[in-house]
Design a protein around this motif. Structure first.
Motif, PDB file in Angstrom:
ATOM      1  N   MET A  36      -0.452  -1.112 -14.827  1.00 18.57           N
ATOM      2  CA  MET A  36       0.720  -1.279 -15.677  1.00 18.57           C
ATOM      3  C   MET A  36       1.962  -0.671 -15.022  1.00 18.57           C
ATOM      4  SD  MET A  36       0.098  -2.946 -18.456  1.00 18.57           S
ATOM      5  CE  MET A  36       1.454  -2.448 -19.515  1.00 18.57           C
ATOM      6  N   GLU A  37       1.805   0.529 -14.467  1.00 14.71           N
ATOM      7  CA  GLU A  37       2.944   1.235 -13.863  1.00 14.71           C
ATOM      8  C   GLU A  37       3.561   0.433 -12.719  1.00 14.71           C
ATOM      9  OE1 GLU A  37       3.820   5.245 -11.168  1.00 14.71           O
ATOM     10  OE2 GLU A  37       1.824   4.865 -11.984  1.00 14.71           O
ATOM     11  N   HIS A  38       2.734  -0.061 -11.815  1.00 19.41           N
ATOM     12  CA  HIS A  38       3.245  -0.680 -10.593  1.00 19.41           C
ATOM     13  C   HIS A  38       3.710  -2.113 -10.777  1.00 19.41           C
ATOM     14  CE1 HIS A  38       2.464   2.533  -7.723  1.00 19.41           C
ATOM     15  NE2 HIS A  38       1.331   2.767  -8.372  1.00 19.41           N
ATOM     16  N   THR A  39       3.103  -2.855 -11.674  1.00 19.79           N
ATOM     17  CA  THR A  39       3.461  -4.264 -11.810  1.00 19.79           C
ATOM     18  C   THR A  39       4.753  -4.475 -12.611  1.00 19.79           C
ATOM     19  OG1 THR A  39       1.976  -4.460 -13.724  1.00 19.79           O
ATOM     20  CG2 THR A  39       1.101  -5.081 -11.576  1.00 19.79           C
ATOM     21  N   VAL A  40       4.961  -3.688 -13.648  1.00 20.50           N
ATOM     22  CA  VAL A  40       6.130  -3.898 -14.513  1.00 20.50           C
ATOM     23  C   VAL A  40       7.437  -3.686 -13.756  1.00 20.50           C
ATOM     24  CG1 VAL A  40       7.360  -3.044 -16.547  1.00 20.50           C
ATOM     25  CG2 VAL A  40       4.884  -3.372 -16.640  1.00 20.50           C
ATOM     26  N   MET A  41       7.490  -2.654 -12.901  1.00 19.06           N
ATOM     27  CA  MET A  41       8.735  -2.317 -12.204  1.00 19.06           C
ATOM     28  C   MET A  41       8.731  -2.784 -10.746  1.00 19.06           C
ATOM     29  SD  MET A  41      10.483  -1.013 -14.568  1.00 19.06           S
ATOM     30  CE  MET A  41      11.881  -0.527 -13.577  1.00 19.06           C
ATOM     31  N   TYR A  42       7.879  -3.710 -10.406  1.00 17.34           N
ATOM     32  CA  TYR A  42       7.730  -4.103  -9.002  1.00 17.34           C
ATOM     33  C   TYR A  42       9.018  -4.637  -8.363  1.00 17.34           C
ATOM     34  CZ  TYR A  42       5.576  -5.807  -4.738  1.00 17.34           C
ATOM     35  OH  TYR A  42       5.266  -6.011  -3.417  1.00 17.34           O
ATOM     36  N   PRO A  43       9.793  -5.515  -9.018  1.00 17.27           N
ATOM     37  CA  PRO A  43      11.017  -6.019  -8.380  1.00 17.27           C
ATOM     38  C   PRO A  43      12.004  -4.907  -7.994  1.00 17.27           C
ATOM     39  CG  PRO A  43      10.442  -7.367 -10.256  1.00 17.27           C
ATOM     40  CD  PRO A  43       9.548  -6.160 -10.319  1.00 17.27           C
ATOM     41  N   ILE A  44      12.132  -3.881  -8.825  1.00 16.54           N
ATOM     42  CA  ILE A  44      13.046  -2.778  -8.496  1.00 16.54           C
ATOM     43  C   ILE A  44      12.494  -1.986  -7.311  1.00 16.54           C
ATOM     44  CG2 ILE A  44      14.295  -0.781  -9.391  1.00 16.54           C
ATOM     45  CD1 ILE A  44      15.040  -3.365 -10.728  1.00 16.54           C
ATOM     46  N   ASP A  45      11.177  -1.860  -7.249  1.00 11.24           N
ATOM     47  CA  ASP A  45      10.557  -1.191  -6.114  1.00 11.24           C
ATOM     48  C   ASP A  45      10.826  -1.964  -4.825  1.00 11.24           C
ATOM     49  OD1 ASP A  45       8.526   0.871  -5.057  1.00 11.24           O
ATOM     50  OD2 ASP A  45       7.616  -1.013  -4.431  1.00 11.24           O
ATOM     51  N   ALA A  46      10.803  -3.292  -4.897  1.00 11.64           N
ATOM     52  CA  ALA A  46      11.104  -4.122  -3.732  1.00 11.64           C
ATOM     53  C   ALA A  46      12.538  -3.908  -3.263  1.00 11.64           C
ATOM     54  CB  ALA A  46      10.871  -5.598  -4.068  1.00 11.64           C
ATOM     55  N   ILE A  47      13.458  -3.799  -4.208  1.00 16.01           N
ATOM     56  CA  ILE A  47      14.860  -3.530  -3.872  1.00 16.01           C
ATOM     57  C   ILE A  47      14.998  -2.156  -3.226  1.00 16.01           C
ATOM     58  CG2 ILE A  47      17.133  -3.085  -4.882  1.00 16.01           C
ATOM     59  CD1 ILE A  47      16.483  -5.283  -6.942  1.00 16.01           C
ATOM     60  N   LYS A  48      14.281  -1.177  -3.748  1.00 16.75           N
ATOM     61  CA  LYS A  48      14.318   0.173  -3.176  1.00 16.75           C
ATOM     62  C   LYS A  48      13.872   0.159  -1.721  1.00 16.75           C
ATOM     63  CE  LYS A  48      11.060   2.592  -2.701  1.00 16.75           C
ATOM     64  NZ  LYS A  48       9.805   3.352  -2.575  1.00 16.75           N
ATOM     65  N   MET A 284      11.359   6.323 -13.344  1.00 16.53           N
ATOM     66  CA  MET A 284      11.479   6.811 -14.725  1.00 16.53           C
ATOM     67  C   MET A 284      10.724   5.920 -15.711  1.00 16.53           C
ATOM     68  SD  MET A 284      14.898   7.987 -16.748  1.00 16.53           S
ATOM     69  CE  MET A 284      14.770   8.933 -18.276  1.00 16.53           C
ATOM     70  N   PRO A 285      11.001   4.615 -15.758  1.00 12.79           N
ATOM     71  CA  PRO A 285      10.216   3.780 -16.690  1.00 12.79           C
ATOM     72  C   PRO A 285       8.768   3.588 -16.254  1.00 12.79           C
ATOM     73  CG  PRO A 285      11.745   2.433 -15.425  1.00 12.79           C
ATOM     74  CD  PRO A 285      12.084   3.855 -15.125  1.00 12.79           C
ATOM     75  N   SER A 286       8.511   3.564 -14.926  1.00 11.42           N
ATOM     76  CA  SER A 286       7.135   3.328 -14.487  1.00 11.42           C
ATOM     77  C   SER A 286       6.238   4.505 -14.835  1.00 11.42           C
ATOM     78  CB  SER A 286       7.079   3.043 -12.986  1.00 11.42           C
ATOM     79  OG  SER A 286       7.478   4.154 -12.222  1.00 11.42           O
ATOM     80  N   THR A 287       6.740   5.747 -14.700  1.00  7.52           N
ATOM     81  CA  THR A 287       5.922   6.893 -15.084  1.00  7.52           C
ATOM     82  C   THR A 287       5.815   7.003 -16.607  1.00  7.52           C
ATOM     83  OG1 THR A 287       7.882   8.331 -14.821  1.00  7.52           O
ATOM     84  CG2 THR A 287       6.301   8.289 -13.010  1.00  7.52           C
ATOM     85  N   ALA A 288       6.865   6.563 -17.310  1.00  4.34           N
ATOM     86  CA  ALA A 288       6.784   6.525 -18.772  1.00  4.34           C
ATOM     87  C   ALA A 288       5.696   5.541 -19.199  1.00  4.34           C
ATOM     88  CB  ALA A 288       8.137   6.119 -19.362  1.00  4.34           C
ATOM     89  N   ILE A 289       5.683   4.364 -18.558  1.00  2.00           N
ATOM     90  CA  ILE A 289       4.655   3.360 -18.838  1.00  2.00           C
ATOM     91  C   ILE A 289       3.279   3.889 -18.460  1.00  2.00           C
ATOM     92  CG2 ILE A 289       3.768   1.094 -18.130  1.00  2.00           C
ATOM     93  CD1 ILE A 289       6.752   0.280 -17.755  1.00  2.00           C
TER      94      ILE A 289
END
Length: 308
Positions: A36-48, A284-289
């Motif tokens: 759940m943590e890694h998939t939801v915020m994946y596009p922002i991680d790609a930008i990072k 922040m949202p990924s660790t919250a998730i």
């Protein structure tokens, strides 16, 4: 005539009294939380990842998250923001299962679940042990993920990427960043777990299962840890993507100190803060998730086991 027997009220489960739970519960809850943590915020991680690349091509230079998202979507298609997600799905489940199972086991054995006492140092140490174990499994998947996230990546699949990296650079390419990863994730995880434990004491003094307090505590703890460890994340990105660089010196970078020297010489100390904004926005949202999903899964798994 006998009086009717009143219905028995459902027992309110004291969440903290459940302790760390069984190994199976922690493994399943951890795997669920990791995916759940890694998939939801994946596009922002790609930008990072794109923003942390040293000496990028002119077409891959971004001024911020919004600019990067628009540029990538318009020139490469929206799907490019999801390239490499299969590697995360494959690695995050088992890696986070090990992560949370190790955390709960170490914390329990060191007395972190006893009574109402505050144990931030025990939580921090347990978190450091957890990330050391999980990163050993996750590091190769993370290398594949970042290789596929960079601008101009030509890999057709995660298997193609893994085979190509192994054929051209050998097995060491999957672990060249492992010491740097530990140098980053150990303090990050120790800070995150200690902060989460402390914030949970304030936000959830009754120690009951409370998704909102788990979410807020997890998000704040993750953002704090991410901001402090961004310089090491920049170094890790350079090491994990060195094989895609056009720069000969970067391609032959050997480790943490060598990578740090290159970044400082090319961009100064500000280079170590590249990607700070998307890293915090992602974490922040990924660790919250992650924490919310983990606590939810653990709670329902343990309750189901008790009722069974």
């Amino acid at each position: 005539m006998a009086e009717p027997i009143p219905p028995v009220e459902a027992e309110e489960i004291d969440y903290e009294s459940l302790g760390g739970g069984s190994l199976a519960s922690n493994l399943l809850a951890g795997a669920f939380a990791g995916i759940m943590e890694h998939t939801v915020m994946y596009p922002i991680d790609a930008i990072k990842t794109r923003m942390q690349i040293v000496n990028p091509s002119p077409s891959a230079m971004y001024s911020g998250i919004v600019h990067a998202a628009g540029q990538i979507s318009s020139t490469e298609g929206v799907r490019s923001l999801w390239r490499g997600i299969g590697s995360v799905v494959l690695g995050a489940g088992p890696a986070h299962a090990i992560y949370f199972a190790t955390y709960e086991a170490v914390k329990h054995n060191l007395g972190g679940n006893i009574g109402d006492e505050h144990h931030p140092f025990v939580s921090g140490f347990a978190g450091a042990c957890a990330t050391t174990a999980s990163d050993a499994l996750m590091n190769p998947f993370d290398v594949v993920k970042q290789r596929m996230q960079v601008h101009g990546s030509t890999y057709t699949s995660i298997l193609d990427c893994a085979r190509t990296v192994y054929r051209k650079e050998g097995l060491s390419a999957f672990y060249v960043s492992y010491p740097t990863t530990l140098a980053m994730t150990i303090p990050f995880t120790a800070i995150q777990f200690a902060a989460y434990d402390s914030l949970s004491k304030v936000l959830n003094p009754r120690k009951k299962y409370d998704p909102l307090s788990h979410c807020v505590a997890g998000g704040l703890a993750g953002a704090f840890g991410a901001a402090l460890t961004t310089p090491l994340d920049v170094i890790k990105t350079l090491l994990q993507t060195r094989g895609t660089s056009r720069d000969e010196r970067i391609r032959h970078c050997k480790g943490l100190m060598d990578a740090a020297t290159i970044i400082r010489e090319r961009e100064g100390f500000k280079g170590f803060l590249r990607g700070l904004q998307p890293r915090v926005v992602t974490t922040m949202p990924s660790t919250a998730i992650c924490w919310t999903a983990y606590e939810m899964a653990k709670f329902y798994l343990i309750r189901s086991n008790r009722e069974g």
